[in-house]
Design a protein around this motif. Structure first.
Motif, PDB file in Angstrom:
ATOM      1  N   THR A  17      -8.167 -88.338   2.690  1.00 31.78           N
ATOM      2  CA  THR A  17      -9.092 -88.827   1.672  1.00 31.78           C
ATOM      3  C   THR A  17     -10.417 -89.226   2.315  1.00 31.78           C
ATOM      4  O   THR A  17     -10.472 -89.608   3.490  1.00 31.78           O
ATOM      5  CB  THR A  17      -8.521 -90.044   0.930  1.00 31.78           C
ATOM      6  OG1 THR A  17      -8.352 -91.124   1.856  1.00 31.78           O
ATOM      7  CG2 THR A  17      -7.182 -89.710   0.286  1.00 31.78           C
ATOM      8  N   ILE A  45      -2.721 -93.688  -3.205  1.00 27.58           N
ATOM      9  CA  ILE A  45      -3.480 -92.432  -3.269  1.00 27.58           C
ATOM     10  C   ILE A  45      -2.925 -91.426  -2.266  1.00 27.58           C
ATOM     11  O   ILE A  45      -2.770 -90.240  -2.561  1.00 27.58           O
ATOM     12  CB  ILE A  45      -4.986 -92.680  -3.003  1.00 27.58           C
ATOM     13  CG1 ILE A  45      -5.637 -93.354  -4.217  1.00 27.58           C
ATOM     14  CG2 ILE A  45      -5.714 -91.371  -2.673  1.00 27.58           C
ATOM     15  CD1 ILE A  45      -7.082 -93.746  -4.014  1.00 27.58           C
ATOM     16  N   ALA A  48       0.172 -89.939  -3.716  1.00 26.30           N
ATOM     17  CA  ALA A  48       0.100 -89.362  -5.065  1.00 26.30           C
ATOM     18  C   ALA A  48       0.360 -87.860  -5.024  1.00 26.30           C
ATOM     19  O   ALA A  48      -0.113 -87.158  -4.140  1.00 26.30           O
ATOM     20  CB  ALA A  48      -1.266 -89.642  -5.679  1.00 26.30           C
ATOM     21  N   ASN A  54      -3.673 -89.370  -9.169  1.00 20.82           N
ATOM     22  CA  ASN A  54      -4.721 -89.532  -8.168  1.00 20.82           C
ATOM     23  C   ASN A  54      -6.009 -90.020  -8.813  1.00 20.82           C
ATOM     24  O   ASN A  54      -6.663 -90.951  -8.326  1.00 20.82           O
ATOM     25  CB  ASN A  54      -4.941 -88.187  -7.461  1.00 20.82           C
ATOM     26  CG  ASN A  54      -5.722 -88.307  -6.182  1.00 20.82           C
ATOM     27  OD1 ASN A  54      -6.794 -88.896  -6.167  1.00 20.82           O
ATOM     28  ND2 ASN A  54      -5.203 -87.725  -5.117  1.00 20.82           N
TER      29      ASN A  54
END
Length: 211
Positions: A17, A45, A48, A54
């Motif tokens: 991310t 997250i 997810a 998300n």
């Protein structure tokens, strides 16, 4: 996210991310207890498995960040047609460099280890979908204005006002041994210091440059 896929069979090898929270220095997070609210969201997250889950989690993160600083942590407005991940990645074969138009640039090695990450929300995004480029020792991003990062350390090398928000690719060129980039409206910048060596034209075009 930056996603690494095995080109032989399509398996996802790793995902990373690149949220605004990811780009906040650890010491800054430690100094403000409000950031603690985001830590469990970050974990969720990463785990997810659906787009809707998300998206909902990222919405929670953005809401908390806006309460902390509504100017610095406000993601760029964007059209649902293009999103934050339109720009291409850049790579020298050893590292992968990414720019996301919500205001984050980052560098990873091929195993997914982050080398550096920087926030760019101080620059107006404009349309914000210009692809970045590697040129010499610089990773150059267009975000209304142009900014270059040292590709090894992530340190900001220069910022050059362009006063425009056209879309297009950042194209690296080398002229007589000097690394340069062609950016919006055909401006040509020297990669070492961001100086405009050839001023562009006041035309309205949304196209990639071709050398």
């Amino acid at each position: 996210e930056l996603v690494c896929i095995d080109r032989k069979d399509g398996r996802i090898l790793w995902r990373r991310t690149n949220t605004l929270y990811d780009a906040i220095p650890p010491e800054e997070r430690s100094a403000n207890p409000a950031f603690k609210e985001i830590e469990p969201i970050v974990v969720r997250i990463a785990a997810a498995t659906s787009f809707s889950e998300n998206l909902a989690l990222r919405g929670q993160m953005v809401a908390i960040l806006k309460n902390i600083d509504s100017v610095r942590y406000r993601p760029t407005n964007f059209s649902v047609d293009v999103g934050f991940a339109t720009p291409n990645v850049a790579s020298d074969g050893k590292q992968v460099y990414v720019y996301f138009t919500h205001g984050v640039a980052a560098c990873y090695d091929l195993e997914g280890n982050r080398k550096w990450i920087q926030m760019l929300t101080d620059l107006s995004a404009g349309i914000g979908n210009q692809s970045p480029a590697l040129s010499g020792d610089a990773f150059v991003v267009q975000r209304h204005d142009a900014r270059a990062f040292d590709k090894t350390t992530g340190k900001v090398l220069w910022t050059t006002p362009l006063g425009d928000n056209r879309c297009g690719s950042t194209v690296p060129v080398n002229v007589n041994g000097t690394d340069m980039v062609i950016v919006m409206r055909d401006n040509i910048l020297r990669s070492s210091d961001g100086k405009i060596v050839f001023p562009g034209r006041p035309v309205h075009h949304i196209t990639p440059n071709v050398v």
